[in-house]
Enzyme design. Structure first.
Site, PDB file in Angstrom:
ATOM      1  N   CYS A  70       0.826  -1.210   0.000  1.00 47.39           N
ATOM      2  CA  CYS A  70       0.000   0.000   0.000  1.00 47.39           C
ATOM      3  C   CYS A  70       0.865   1.266   0.000  1.00 47.39           C
ATOM      4  O   CYS A  70       1.443   1.614  -1.010  1.00 47.39           O
ATOM      5  CB  CYS A  70      -1.016  -0.017   1.135  1.00 47.39           C
ATOM      6  SG  CYS A  70      -2.362   1.144   0.838  1.00 47.39           S
ATOM      7  N   GLU A  98      -1.715  -8.693   3.958  1.00 47.40           N
ATOM      8  CA  GLU A  98      -1.665  -9.074   5.384  1.00 47.40           C
ATOM      9  C   GLU A  98      -3.057  -9.228   5.983  1.00 47.40           C
ATOM     10  O   GLU A  98      -3.217  -9.863   7.014  1.00 47.40           O
ATOM     11  CB  GLU A  98      -0.814  -8.067   6.180  1.00 47.40           C
ATOM     12  CG  GLU A  98      -1.497  -6.766   6.560  1.00 47.40           C
ATOM     13  CD  GLU A  98      -1.545  -5.735   5.418  1.00 47.40           C
ATOM     14  OE1 GLU A  98      -1.283  -6.104   4.258  1.00 47.40           O
ATOM     15  OE2 GLU A  98      -1.867  -4.562   5.703  1.00 47.40           O
ATOM     16  N   HIS A 122      -3.676  -5.099   0.323  1.00 48.58           N
ATOM     17  CA  HIS A 122      -3.172  -5.455   1.660  1.00 48.58           C
ATOM     18  C   HIS A 122      -3.209  -6.963   1.857  1.00 48.58           C
ATOM     19  O   HIS A 122      -4.146  -7.484   2.471  1.00 48.58           O
ATOM     20  CB  HIS A 122      -4.009  -4.769   2.748  1.00 48.58           C
ATOM     21  CG  HIS A 122      -3.655  -3.336   2.972  1.00 48.58           C
ATOM     22  ND1 HIS A 122      -2.689  -2.938   3.866  1.00 48.58           N
ATOM     23  CD2 HIS A 122      -4.113  -2.207   2.403  1.00 48.58           C
ATOM     24  CE1 HIS A 122      -2.577  -1.613   3.861  1.00 48.58           C
ATOM     25  NE2 HIS A 122      -3.439  -1.145   2.974  1.00 48.58           N
TER      26      HIS A 122
END
Ligand code: MN
Length: 239
Positions: free
Chosen positions: A110, A216, A214
């Site tokens: 990001c 994660e 993202h």
């Protein structure tokens, strides 16, 4: 093999008690731990003689998400929504260049994706919705972070394609800025349906790769766990 040391860039926040704190969201930390790495915090106000010492010892660097990059770094168009954290720019832009120069495995997420592009000479849309004609909605901050927002088309023959092993994927989307001008040495590796670049890499490095989404927050997806795994493995080979 001992766990590779992975530095993660952090941000400043105020705690509920009003104390200044240095923070990395747990999703990044867990993704690195689960992929076999040992995470180390990189505080944003660390002076150059501090981050250079860290970089010498780190096996990989993860550039995390966060605020917008200062417009002065890429001659960006002012926009009322721009929200910056200059102390991070001062650390992360030179740190990224130093990591790439030393060929230390690097993953950008990001803001980290945008840091890679700007540090290497690229530019950004400072508010996609007003600047990219026919843009999709990329800012899904009002939804849970794992919400799948749009598809990406992954470019064949890239490191990212080899890792994800899927030509078309659904990803989350938590950004209002994006790449306008790609930095000279970077290769675009993934695109949203509106043409926005969502993945980049430096083909001549061991592992220098970044994504606009993202991963994660998407570790329930095997492809995204593999992305972290390959990053930590590359860092391990660098140890
Ligand atoms: Mn997006």
């Amino acid at each position: 093999m001992p766990r590779p040391l992975i530095g993660i860039t952090a941000r400043h926040v105020k705690t509920e008690g009003g104390f200044s704190a240095v923070r990395i969201l747990r999703a990044y930390v867990s993704a690195i731990v689960d992929a076999g790495g040992a995470p180390i915090l990189i505080p944003p106000d660390l002076p150059e003689d501090g981050w250079r010492v860290l970089l010498d010892r780190l096996d990989g660097v993860l550039f995390s998400g966060g605020a917008d990059i200062g417009l002065e770094h890429f001659d960006g168009q002012p926009h009322p929504t721009v929200d910056v954290e200059p102390v991070r720019d001062a650390l992360e832009l030179p740190l990224l260049r130093a990591a790439v120069d030393a060929d230390v495995p690097t993953l950008g997420i990001c803001r980290g994706f945008q840091v890679m592009n700007v540090a290497l000479g690229g530019t950004l849309y400072t508010h996609i919705l007003d600047q990219l004609p026919n843009a999709l909605q990329h800012d899904w901050h009002d939804k849970p972070r794992e919400t799948l927002a749009h598809s990406i088309r992954v470019e064949e023959g890239t490191r990212l394609a080899e890792i994800l092993d899927a030509p078309l994927l659904q990803v989350n989307s938590l950004h209002h800025q994006g790449i306008k001008g790609l930095a000279p040495n970077l290769k675009a590796t993934a695109y949203a349906p509106d043409g926005l670049i969502e993945g980049i890499e430096l083909p001549d490095r061991k592992f220098a790769l970044a994504v606009q989404w993202h991963p994660e927050w998407m570790t329930s997806h095997e492809e995204m766990r593999r992305l972290f795994k390959r990053f930590v493995e590359a860092a391990g080979r660098n140890a």
